[in-house]
Design a protein around this motif. Structure first.
Motif, short mmCIF file in Angstrom:
data_model
loop_
_atom_site.label_atom_id
_atom_site.label_comp_id
_atom_site.label_asym_id
_atom_site.label_seq_id
_atom_site.Cartn_x
_atom_site.Cartn_y
_atom_site.Cartn_z
N ALA A 28 3.01 1.08 7.30
CA ALA A 28 2.25 -0.50 7.64
C ALA A 28 1.48 0.41 8.75
O ALA A 28 0.94 0.54 9.18
CB ALA A 28 3.37 -0.76 8.31
N ASN A 29 0.42 -1.20 8.33
CA ASN A 29 -0.86 -1.27 9.92
C ASN A 29 -0.77 -1.47 10.84
O ASN A 29 0.54 -1.99 10.91
CB ASN A 29 -2.03 -1.92 8.83
CG ASN A 29 -2.00 -3.39 8.09
OD1 ASN A 29 -0.67 -3.50 9.00
ND2 ASN A 29 -2.48 -4.11 7.95
N SER A 30 -1.63 -2.00 11.74
CA SER A 30 -1.45 -2.59 13.31
C SER A 30 -0.39 -3.95 12.80
O SER A 30 -0.33 -4.41 13.69
CB SER A 30 -3.00 -2.54 14.01
OG SER A 30 -3.76 -3.47 13.10
N LYS A 31 -1.02 -4.87 11.58
CA LYS A 31 -0.59 -5.90 11.53
C LYS A 31 0.92 -5.95 10.89
O LYS A 31 1.78 -6.53 10.27
CB LYS A 31 -1.21 -6.94 10.54
CG LYS A 31 -2.17 -6.92 11.04
CD LYS A 31 -3.13 -8.40 9.78
CE LYS A 31 -4.41 -8.46 10.50
NZ LYS A 31 -4.98 -9.21 9.35
N ARG A 32 1.59 -4.77 10.72
CA ARG A 32 2.98 -4.52 10.46
C ARG A 32 3.23 -5.18 8.72
O ARG A 32 4.00 -5.29 8.11
CB ARG A 32 3.68 -5.44 11.29
CG ARG A 32 4.18 -4.78 12.75
CD ARG A 32 5.00 -4.79 13.25
NE ARG A 32 6.85 -4.63 12.73
CZ ARG A 32 7.37 -3.32 13.19
NH1 ARG A 32 6.93 -2.63 13.83
NH2 ARG A 32 8.68 -3.60 12.40
N GLU A 33 2.35 -4.74 8.24
CA GLU A 33 2.14 -4.64 6.65
C GLU A 33 1.64 -3.78 5.90
O GLU A 33 0.40 -2.99 6.14
CB GLU A 33 0.97 -5.76 6.51
CG GLU A 33 1.47 -6.97 6.91
CD GLU A 33 -0.48 -8.41 7.28
OE1 GLU A 33 0.33 -9.37 6.83
OE2 GLU A 33 -1.35 -7.17 6.43
N CYS A 34 2.34 -3.39 4.66
CA CYS A 34 2.13 -2.57 3.81
C CYS A 34 1.84 -3.13 1.98
O CYS A 34 2.51 -4.07 2.33
CB CYS A 34 2.69 -0.99 4.05
SG CYS A 34 4.81 -1.32 3.98
N TRP A 35 1.61 -1.93 1.24
CA TRP A 35 1.70 -2.90 0.05
C TRP A 35 1.61 -1.43 -1.01
O TRP A 35 1.29 -1.42 -2.24
CB TRP A 35 0.29 -3.36 -0.19
CG TRP A 35 -1.11 -3.04 0.54
CD1 TRP A 35 -1.50 -2.22 -0.82
CD2 TRP A 35 -1.59 -3.00 1.16
NE1 TRP A 35 -3.01 -1.84 0.18
CE2 TRP A 35 -3.27 -2.04 1.43
CE3 TRP A 35 -1.50 -3.87 2.48
CZ2 TRP A 35 -3.20 -2.44 2.43
CZ3 TRP A 35 -1.84 -3.29 3.85
CH2 TRP A 35 -2.90 -2.69 4.09
N PRO A 36 2.67 -0.31 -0.64
CA PRO A 36 3.21 0.24 -1.73
C PRO A 36 3.98 -0.35 -2.57
O PRO A 36 4.17 -1.31 -2.65
CB PRO A 36 3.91 1.16 -0.94
CG PRO A 36 4.75 0.78 0.12
CD PRO A 36 3.66 -0.79 0.18
N SER A 37 3.88 0.64 -3.96
CA SER A 37 4.39 0.21 -5.78
C SER A 37 5.59 0.53 -4.93
O SER A 37 6.03 1.36 -4.58
CB SER A 37 3.38 0.56 -6.42
OG SER A 37 3.97 1.85 -6.70
N LEU A 38 6.02 -0.04 -6.15
CA LEU A 38 7.43 0.11 -5.98
C LEU A 38 8.09 1.36 -7.01
O LEU A 38 8.74 2.71 -6.70
CB LEU A 38 9.01 -0.91 -7.42
CG LEU A 38 10.06 -1.41 -6.75
CD1 LEU A 38 10.55 -1.00 -5.77
CD2 LEU A 38 10.53 -2.04 -7.25
N ASN A 39 7.02 1.98 -7.44
CA ASN A 39 6.92 3.34 -8.28
C ASN A 39 6.67 4.00 -7.20
O ASN A 39 6.84 5.18 -7.20
CB ASN A 39 5.97 3.14 -9.76
CG ASN A 39 6.46 2.74 -11.24
OD1 ASN A 39 7.74 2.50 -10.91
ND2 ASN A 39 5.40 2.02 -11.57
N THR A 40 5.52 3.98 -6.67
CA THR A 40 5.92 4.73 -5.29
C THR A 40 6.13 4.53 -4.38
O THR A 40 6.59 6.46 -3.84
CB THR A 40 3.83 4.03 -4.58
OG1 THR A 40 2.67 3.88 -5.69
CG2 THR A 40 3.69 5.15 -3.63
N ILE A 41 7.13 4.30 -3.41
CA ILE A 41 8.55 4.09 -2.83
C ILE A 41 9.22 4.79 -3.53
O ILE A 41 10.04 5.97 -2.82
CB ILE A 41 9.10 2.69 -2.46
CG1 ILE A 41 7.65 1.56 -1.80
CG2 ILE A 41 10.61 2.55 -1.79
CD1 ILE A 41 7.83 0.23 -2.13
#
Length: 92
Positions: A28-41
């Motif tokens: 997560a970034n400083s805003k507590r957001e992230c955007w990994p794909s399901l495949n990446t996770i």
């Protein structure tokens, strides 16, 4: 007061949810957001895509993350945006 990540273990969550929460929190970034794909996770955690998806759903049900669908400019799908919530709100 902010709770420590160790407090995630005090919640009655399946291991898959704890694993996914810690993964998303790490990314997560400083805003507590992230955007990994399901495949990446799934790949990074060495779990199946279905297990990763179930872990995300567990976290959503327990209000530990918010999932927002995102679209590309051309209308196609892209990875979801995950906003990580404070553990404290689930312990009260």
């Amino acid at each position: 007061m902010s709770m420590s990540r160790i407090d995630i273990y005090r919640l009655n969550l399946p291991r898959r949810a704890i694993l996914v929460y810690l993964y998303l929190d790490d990314r997560a970034n400083s805003k507590r957001e992230c955007w990994p794909s399901l495949n990446t996770i799934a790949r990074d955690l060495r779990i199946s895509r279905m297990t990763a998806s179930r872990g995300i759903n567990d976290l959503i049900e327990n209000k530990l993350i918010v999932k927002e669908k995102r679209r590309r400019v051309n209308g196609g799908n892209t990875s979801n945006l995950y906003t990580i919530k404070e553990i404290k709100s689930c312990l009260e």
